[in-house]
Design a protein around this motif. Structure first.
Motif, PDB file in Angstrom:
ATOM      1  N   LYS A 143      53.348  67.441  46.455  1.00  0.00           N
ATOM      2  CA  LYS A 143      53.440  66.071  45.946  1.00  0.00           C
ATOM      3  C   LYS A 143      53.081  65.056  47.020  1.00  0.00           C
ATOM      4  O   LYS A 143      52.415  64.047  46.751  1.00  0.00           O
ATOM      5  CB  LYS A 143      54.853  65.813  45.417  1.00  0.00           C
ATOM      6  N   LYS A 144      53.503  65.334  48.258  1.00  0.00           N
ATOM      7  CA  LYS A 144      53.266  64.399  49.356  1.00  0.00           C
ATOM      8  C   LYS A 144      51.932  64.643  50.059  1.00  0.00           C
ATOM      9  O   LYS A 144      51.604  63.951  51.036  1.00  0.00           O
ATOM     10  CB  LYS A 144      54.417  64.494  50.366  1.00  0.00           C
ATOM     11  N   GLY A 145      51.172  65.616  49.576  1.00  0.00           N
ATOM     12  CA  GLY A 145      49.876  65.909  50.189  1.00  0.00           C
ATOM     13  C   GLY A 145      49.995  66.540  51.561  1.00  0.00           C
ATOM     14  O   GLY A 145      49.080  66.423  52.380  1.00  0.00           O
ATOM     15  N   LEU A 146      51.107  67.236  51.821  1.00  0.00           N
ATOM     16  CA  LEU A 146      51.362  67.830  53.132  1.00  0.00           C
ATOM     17  C   LEU A 146      51.189  69.340  53.156  1.00  0.00           C
ATOM     18  O   LEU A 146      51.241  69.949  54.222  1.00  0.00           O
ATOM     19  CB  LEU A 146      52.797  67.497  53.586  1.00  0.00           C
ATOM     20  N   PHE A 147      51.000  69.947  51.997  1.00  0.00           N
ATOM     21  CA  PHE A 147      50.886  71.409  51.947  1.00  0.00           C
ATOM     22  C   PHE A 147      49.480  71.825  52.360  1.00  0.00           C
ATOM     23  O   PHE A 147      48.493  71.349  51.807  1.00  0.00           O
ATOM     24  CB  PHE A 147      51.189  71.930  50.540  1.00  0.00           C
ATOM     25  N   ILE A 148      49.413  72.709  53.342  1.00  0.00           N
ATOM     26  CA  ILE A 148      48.122  73.216  53.809  1.00  0.00           C
ATOM     27  C   ILE A 148      47.925  74.618  53.249  1.00  0.00           C
ATOM     28  O   ILE A 148      48.681  75.541  53.576  1.00  0.00           O
ATOM     29  CB  ILE A 148      48.054  73.243  55.351  1.00  0.00           C
ATOM     30  N   ARG A 149      46.924  74.776  52.400  1.00  0.00           N
ATOM     31  CA  ARG A 149      46.666  76.084  51.798  1.00  0.00           C
ATOM     32  C   ARG A 149      45.926  76.978  52.782  1.00  0.00           C
ATOM     33  O   ARG A 149      45.188  76.502  53.646  1.00  0.00           O
ATOM     34  CB  ARG A 149      45.832  75.927  50.519  1.00  0.00           C
ATOM     35  N   SER A 150      46.113  78.277  52.633  1.00  0.00           N
ATOM     36  CA  SER A 150      45.376  79.209  53.479  1.00  0.00           C
ATOM     37  C   SER A 150      43.895  79.170  53.094  1.00  0.00           C
ATOM     38  O   SER A 150      43.542  78.754  51.985  1.00  0.00           O
ATOM     39  CB  SER A 150      45.925  80.632  53.308  1.00  0.00           C
ATOM     40  N   PRO A 151      42.992  79.581  54.004  1.00  0.00           N
ATOM     41  CA  PRO A 151      41.552  79.504  53.735  1.00  0.00           C
ATOM     42  C   PRO A 151      41.150  80.306  52.496  1.00  0.00           C
ATOM     43  O   PRO A 151      41.800  81.298  52.139  1.00  0.00           O
ATOM     44  CB  PRO A 151      40.930  80.104  54.997  1.00  0.00           C
ATOM     45  N   SER A 152      40.089  79.847  51.848  1.00  0.00           N
ATOM     46  CA  SER A 152      39.540  80.567  50.697  1.00  0.00           C
ATOM     47  C   SER A 152      38.395  81.470  51.156  1.00  0.00           C
ATOM     48  O   SER A 152      37.799  81.269  52.222  1.00  0.00           O
ATOM     49  CB  SER A 152      39.020  79.583  49.646  1.00  0.00           C
ATOM     50  N   LEU A 153      38.079  82.469  50.363  1.00  0.00           N
ATOM     51  CA  LEU A 153      36.982  83.384  50.651  1.00  0.00           C
ATOM     52  C   LEU A 153      35.899  83.234  49.587  1.00  0.00           C
ATOM     53  O   LEU A 153      36.184  82.836  48.457  1.00  0.00           O
ATOM     54  CB  LEU A 153      37.481  84.834  50.663  1.00  0.00           C
ATOM     55  N   PRO A 154      34.647  83.551  49.919  1.00  0.00           N
ATOM     56  CA  PRO A 154      33.599  83.541  48.901  1.00  0.00           C
ATOM     57  C   PRO A 154      33.920  84.561  47.808  1.00  0.00           C
ATOM     58  O   PRO A 154      34.637  85.544  48.050  1.00  0.00           O
ATOM     59  CB  PRO A 154      32.333  83.966  49.684  1.00  0.00           C
ATOM     60  N   ASN A 155      33.418  84.345  46.616  1.00  0.00           N
ATOM     61  CA  ASN A 155      33.625  85.304  45.529  1.00  0.00           C
ATOM     62  C   ASN A 155      33.047  86.664  45.916  1.00  0.00           C
ATOM     63  O   ASN A 155      31.940  86.759  46.460  1.00  0.00           O
ATOM     64  CB  ASN A 155      32.963  84.818  44.249  1.00  0.00           C
ATOM     65  N   LEU A 156      33.808  87.707  45.643  1.00  0.00           N
ATOM     66  CA  LEU A 156      33.337  89.058  45.965  1.00  0.00           C
ATOM     67  C   LEU A 156      32.320  89.518  44.932  1.00  0.00           C
ATOM     68  O   LEU A 156      32.570  89.440  43.730  1.00  0.00           O
ATOM     69  CB  LEU A 156      34.522  90.024  46.004  1.00  0.00           C
ATOM     70  N   GLU A 157      31.187  89.988  45.411  1.00  0.00           N
ATOM     71  CA  GLU A 157      30.107  90.402  44.508  1.00  0.00           C
ATOM     72  C   GLU A 157      30.020  91.913  44.365  1.00  0.00           C
ATOM     73  O   GLU A 157      29.396  92.417  43.429  1.00  0.00           O
ATOM     74  CB  GLU A 157      28.776  89.850  45.023  1.00  0.00           C
ATOM     75  N   LYS A 158      30.616  92.669  45.286  1.00  0.00           N
ATOM     76  CA  LYS A 158      30.573  94.129  45.184  1.00  0.00           C
ATOM     77  C   LYS A 158      31.772  94.718  45.926  1.00  0.00           C
ATOM     78  O   LYS A 158      32.397  94.064  46.759  1.00  0.00           O
ATOM     79  CB  LYS A 158      29.285  94.686  45.757  1.00  0.00           C
ATOM     80  N   ILE A 159      32.081  95.957  45.610  1.00  0.00           N
ATOM     81  CA  ILE A 159      33.159  96.676  46.269  1.00  0.00           C
ATOM     82  C   ILE A 159      32.594  97.461  47.443  1.00  0.00           C
ATOM     83  O   ILE A 159      31.561  98.131  47.320  1.00  0.00           O
ATOM     84  CB  ILE A 159      33.854  97.642  45.286  1.00  0.00           C
ATOM     85  N   GLU A 160      33.256  97.344  48.592  1.00  0.00           N
ATOM     86  CA  GLU A 160      32.843  98.113  49.759  1.00  0.00           C
ATOM     87  C   GLU A 160      33.999  98.998  50.209  1.00  0.00           C
ATOM     88  O   GLU A 160      35.161  98.592  50.145  1.00  0.00           O
ATOM     89  CB  GLU A 160      32.433  97.173  50.902  1.00  0.00           C
ATOM     90  N   PHE A 161      33.679 100.200  50.671  1.00  0.00           N
ATOM     91  CA  PHE A 161      34.686 101.152  51.113  1.00  0.00           C
ATOM     92  C   PHE A 161      34.645 101.285  52.629  1.00  0.00           C
ATOM     93  O   PHE A 161      33.585 101.215  53.255  1.00  0.00           O
ATOM     94  CB  PHE A 161      34.457 102.527  50.473  1.00  0.00           C
ATOM     95  N   VAL A 162      35.813 101.473  53.223  1.00  0.00           N
ATOM     96  CA  VAL A 162      35.906 101.694  54.664  1.00  0.00           C
ATOM     97  C   VAL A 162      35.347 103.076  54.983  1.00  0.00           C
ATOM     98  O   VAL A 162      35.747 104.077  54.376  1.00  0.00           O
ATOM     99  CB  VAL A 162      37.372 101.598  55.136  1.00  0.00           C
TER     100      VAL A 162
END
Length: 209
Positions: free
Chosen positions: A146-165
């Motif tokens: 409400k007070k504009g003080l909340f800092i959200r964690s960074p966003s990531l680009p949309n994932l386009e494919k699944i990758e495996f370790v």
């Protein structure tokens, strides 16, 4: 009932109760000072709510330990550890962030305490603490937004494919052969930065005593 055998507290239950007593006694000292200096009429009720939770916890833990004929921990006290006439050290927005972060820590701590508890009344007590802390986190988060003080964690680009370790040492690659951070690493780094910044500010204030 007559003839019932009282189940003794386990080492884990005793340890958790003592740790919470010390933490809540410290919270009472800090929050009482915050409340004494608070000016924001939206933040002040949240400080009062948080302070009342800590006082209630101290009362309940004292009752449990007394019934068990266990000594009460020597916690922090306003009389010995707080100078209420000291100058204002923190802004109300800092206090709001402080309460929000402490609620996050409390959610993790109380969940662990539930898992450590065996006796029914102790489990119920910590489940109540968890519910109260969820309410405190929700209220503090909504007020930050409400007070504009909340800092959200960074966003990531949309994932386009699944990758495996494919590498056994994937988690260590960030220190050697560089790779992009995964979502959980980004979130953990962000959370640590927030907590560390808040901790530095709090300790800077405390060191002026």
């Amino acid at each position: 009932m007559a003839g019932e055998i009282q189940i003794r507290l386990t080492a884990g239950e005793i340890g958790q109760l003592w740790a919470q007593y010390l933490n809540d006694s410290a919270s009472i000292c800090v929050l009482t000072f915050f409340l004494e200096k608070a000016e924001d009429m939206e933040i002040k009720p949240l400080i009062e709510f948080s302070l009342e939770l800590s006082k209630t916890h101290i009362g309940k833990i004292t009752a449990i330990l007394t019934e068990e004929k266990n000594v009460i921990p020597n916690g922090f006290s306003i009389k010995e550890d707080v100078e209420l006439n000291a100058p204002r050290l923190y802004s109300d927005s800092f206090v709001l962030n402080f309460i929000n972060q402490m609620a996050k820590v409390g959610l993790t701590t109380y969940a662990g305490s539930v898992g450590t508890s065996v006796r029914g009344d102790i489990k119920s007590y910590y489940m109540d603490c968890l519910t109260e802390t969820m309410e405190l986190y929700d209220k503090s988060t909504e007020l930050l937004l409400k007070k504009g003080l909340f800092i959200r964690s960074p966003s990531l680009p949309n994932l386009e494919k699944i990758e495996f370790v494919k590498k056994q040492w994937f988690m260590l690659d960030v220190f050697g052969e560089k790779r992009p951070l995964i979502a959980s690493e980004v979130d953990n780094l962000f959370a640590n930065l927030q907590r560390n910044a808040l901790g530095v500010a709090a300790l800077t204030g405390f060191s002026q005593g």
